[in-house]
Design a protein around this motif. Structure first.
Motif, short mmCIF file in Angstrom:
data_model
loop_
_atom_site.label_atom_id
_atom_site.label_comp_id
_atom_site.label_asym_id
_atom_site.label_seq_id
_atom_site.Cartn_x
_atom_site.Cartn_y
_atom_site.Cartn_z
N ASP A 44 0.82 -1.21 0.00
CA ASP A 44 0.00 0.00 0.00
C ASP A 44 0.86 1.26 0.00
OD1 ASP A 44 -2.31 1.69 0.29
OD2 ASP A 44 -1.87 1.81 2.43
N LEU A 45 1.89 1.26 0.82
CA LEU A 45 2.71 2.46 0.96
C LEU A 45 3.64 2.67 -0.23
CD1 LEU A 45 3.63 2.33 4.76
CD2 LEU A 45 1.71 3.47 3.64
N ILE A 46 4.20 1.59 -0.75
CA ILE A 46 5.14 1.69 -1.87
C ILE A 46 4.39 1.29 -3.14
CG2 ILE A 46 7.47 1.18 -2.64
CD1 ILE A 46 7.27 2.35 0.19
N HIS A 47 3.43 2.09 -3.51
CA HIS A 47 2.53 1.77 -4.61
C HIS A 47 2.93 2.61 -5.83
CE1 HIS A 47 -1.84 0.32 -5.47
NE2 HIS A 47 -1.08 0.28 -6.54
N VAL A 48 3.36 1.93 -6.90
CA VAL A 48 3.82 2.64 -8.09
C VAL A 48 2.73 3.57 -8.62
CG1 VAL A 48 4.54 2.35 -10.49
CG2 VAL A 48 5.46 0.83 -8.72
N PHE A 51 1.45 9.05 -5.61
CA PHE A 51 2.32 10.07 -5.04
C PHE A 51 1.86 10.39 -3.62
CE2 PHE A 51 3.04 10.14 -9.46
CZ PHE A 51 4.24 10.79 -9.72
N HIS A 52 2.16 9.44 -2.71
CA HIS A 52 1.67 9.55 -1.35
C HIS A 52 2.30 10.74 -0.61
CE1 HIS A 52 -0.60 5.95 -1.58
NE2 HIS A 52 0.41 5.10 -1.54
N HIS A 53 1.53 11.33 0.28
CA HIS A 53 2.06 12.35 1.18
C HIS A 53 2.94 11.67 2.23
CE1 HIS A 53 -0.69 15.62 -0.20
NE2 HIS A 53 -1.42 14.58 -0.55
N THR A 65 8.21 17.75 4.60
CA THR A 65 6.85 17.29 4.33
C THR A 65 6.62 17.39 2.83
OG1 THR A 65 6.07 18.16 6.46
CG2 THR A 65 4.39 17.63 4.81
N GLY A 66 6.23 16.26 2.21
CA GLY A 66 6.06 16.31 0.76
C GLY A 66 5.46 15.06 0.18
N SER A 88 9.92 17.79 -1.00
CA SER A 88 8.93 18.67 -0.38
C SER A 88 7.82 18.97 -1.38
CB SER A 88 9.59 19.99 0.05
OG SER A 88 10.69 19.78 0.88
N TYR A 89 6.69 19.43 -0.87
CA TYR A 89 5.58 19.78 -1.75
C TYR A 89 6.02 20.69 -2.89
CZ TYR A 89 2.27 17.98 1.75
OH TYR A 89 1.56 17.18 2.62
N GLY A 90 6.90 21.64 -2.56
CA GLY A 90 7.34 22.59 -3.57
C GLY A 90 8.12 21.98 -4.70
#
Length: 346
Positions: A44-48, A51-53, A65-66, A88-90
């Motif tokens: 679930d977390l490493i899902h191709v 683009f998980h937060h 945080t990104g 990061s988000y940016g």
């Protein structure tokens, strides 16, 4: 170091790299760990393509945080580690062009604050403004136009540079319009006696000039022509002139433009410090936008000099933790008249 994806801890990683940057719209990170394809949480977390937060934390302090952006997986006879990385988000603004939904690209009579709001809203991103640049953020541009091929980040950085503003970012992912804090007291006094510490000074003389002249031609709207020359105190005993043309439409005068051009050259004078120290004397992780003091005759620094931490790379694995400080002269950012502290007679 803790990596959280979708607010869930990812454990069992073997190594990591965290790149914290000041003069950038985002920082980056990468981790390698043992991936179990039978583990539902891992899948679930490493899902191709997702683009998980995520956040990167150390000792309860959030550093980045990104988004999780990249995955690399290899299958061989010997079990391989999976690599994951993000920013990061940016960082997304460096990879994204200005959305067609907010065209036209020309912005007349708008301030940087208004333009930033317009550009960041489609991405769901927020920004904060340091009080030191609040007034400049509200100054309007007569006419500014973005290029269709220009990224959101580069356009914001271009506009901000005309006002002497740095586009940086905060640990919560917000974009941050600010100035460098070059008047702080040094957080660490580095010397030759600190164990496990390596120093590297780079002075690229071939890329420096003794005199920099900025010329501005009169524009079609009646703007005046101008010319200003500034001397570089780090070039001695040789005449090496350089000429730069100031583009039309900019809001800064030639005197300021010449000083900015000198900063661009001084940015190439770099001090790199590799150490096993991650934290300052208060137990906080070393970060960009801080000052350190260095005196080390072995690397041609005869007098104690203040250096500005522009970026830091934090690395760790099962054997050791290492931090690499990338430093420049404070005068790169504060636009004051630089003093050549490399001179022995000072």
């Amino acid at each position: 170091m803790i990596l959280k994806i979708k607010n869930k801890n990812v454990g069992f990683f073997n190594s990591f790299t965290l790149g914290l940057k000041f003069d950038a719209i985002g920082s980056s990170f990468s981790f390698t760990f043992y991936f179990d394809p039978e583990n539902d949480l891992h899948r679930d977390l490493i899902h191709v393509g997702h683009f998980h937060h995520c956040t990167v934390e150390h000792n309860g302090e959030v550093l980045v945080t990104g988004y999780l952006v990249n995955q690399t997986a290899i299958d061989k006879s010997v079990k391989q580690l999976v690599s994951i990385s993000g920013y990061s988000y940016g960082g997304n603004l460096e990879d994204s062009k200005i959305p067609s939904s907010i065209y036209p690209l020309q912005s007349d009579g708008l301030s940087l604050k208004e333009i930033a709001t317009k550009l960041l809203n489609p991405f769901g991103l927020k920004f904060q403004v340091d009080p030191s640049v609040q007034n400049k953020m509200n100054q309007v541009y007569s006419t500014v136009t973005a290029e269709p091929t220009q990224s959101v980040a580069s356009y914001l950085q271009e506009l901000a540079s005309q006002k002497g503003i740095i586009v940086s970012h905060l640990s919560n992912g917000d974009i941050y319009f600010t100035k460098a804090k070059t008047k702080q007291k040094p957080i660490i006094d580095f010397g030759t006696g600190i164990p496990g510490t390596d120093y590297n000074l780079t002075f690229p003389g071939q890329g420096l000039h003794s005199h920099i002249t900025v010329m501005k031609q009169a524009d079609e709207d009646g703007g005046n022509a101008g010319q200003s020359t500034i001397k570089n105190p780090f070039v001695i005993g040789i005449y090496r002139p350089d000429i730069k043309i100031q583009s039309a439409g900019t809001d800064i005068d030639t005197v300021t433009a010449a000083r900015v051009a000198l900063s661009d050259e001084l940015k190439n004078i770099k001090l790199t410090i590799v150490t096993d120290r991650w934290e300052d004397i208060n137990g906080k992780v070393l970060k960009p936008n801080q000052i350190i003091a260095v005196q080390n005759r072995d690397i041609l620094i005869p007098h104690k000099m203040n250096w500005f931490i522009e970026s830091i790379d934090l690395e760790g694995n099962t054997n050791k933790y290492v931090s690499t400080l990338h430093c420049v002269l404070p005068e790169v950012y504060n636009l004051e008249n630089p003093v050549n502290y490399f001179e022995e007679h000072l």
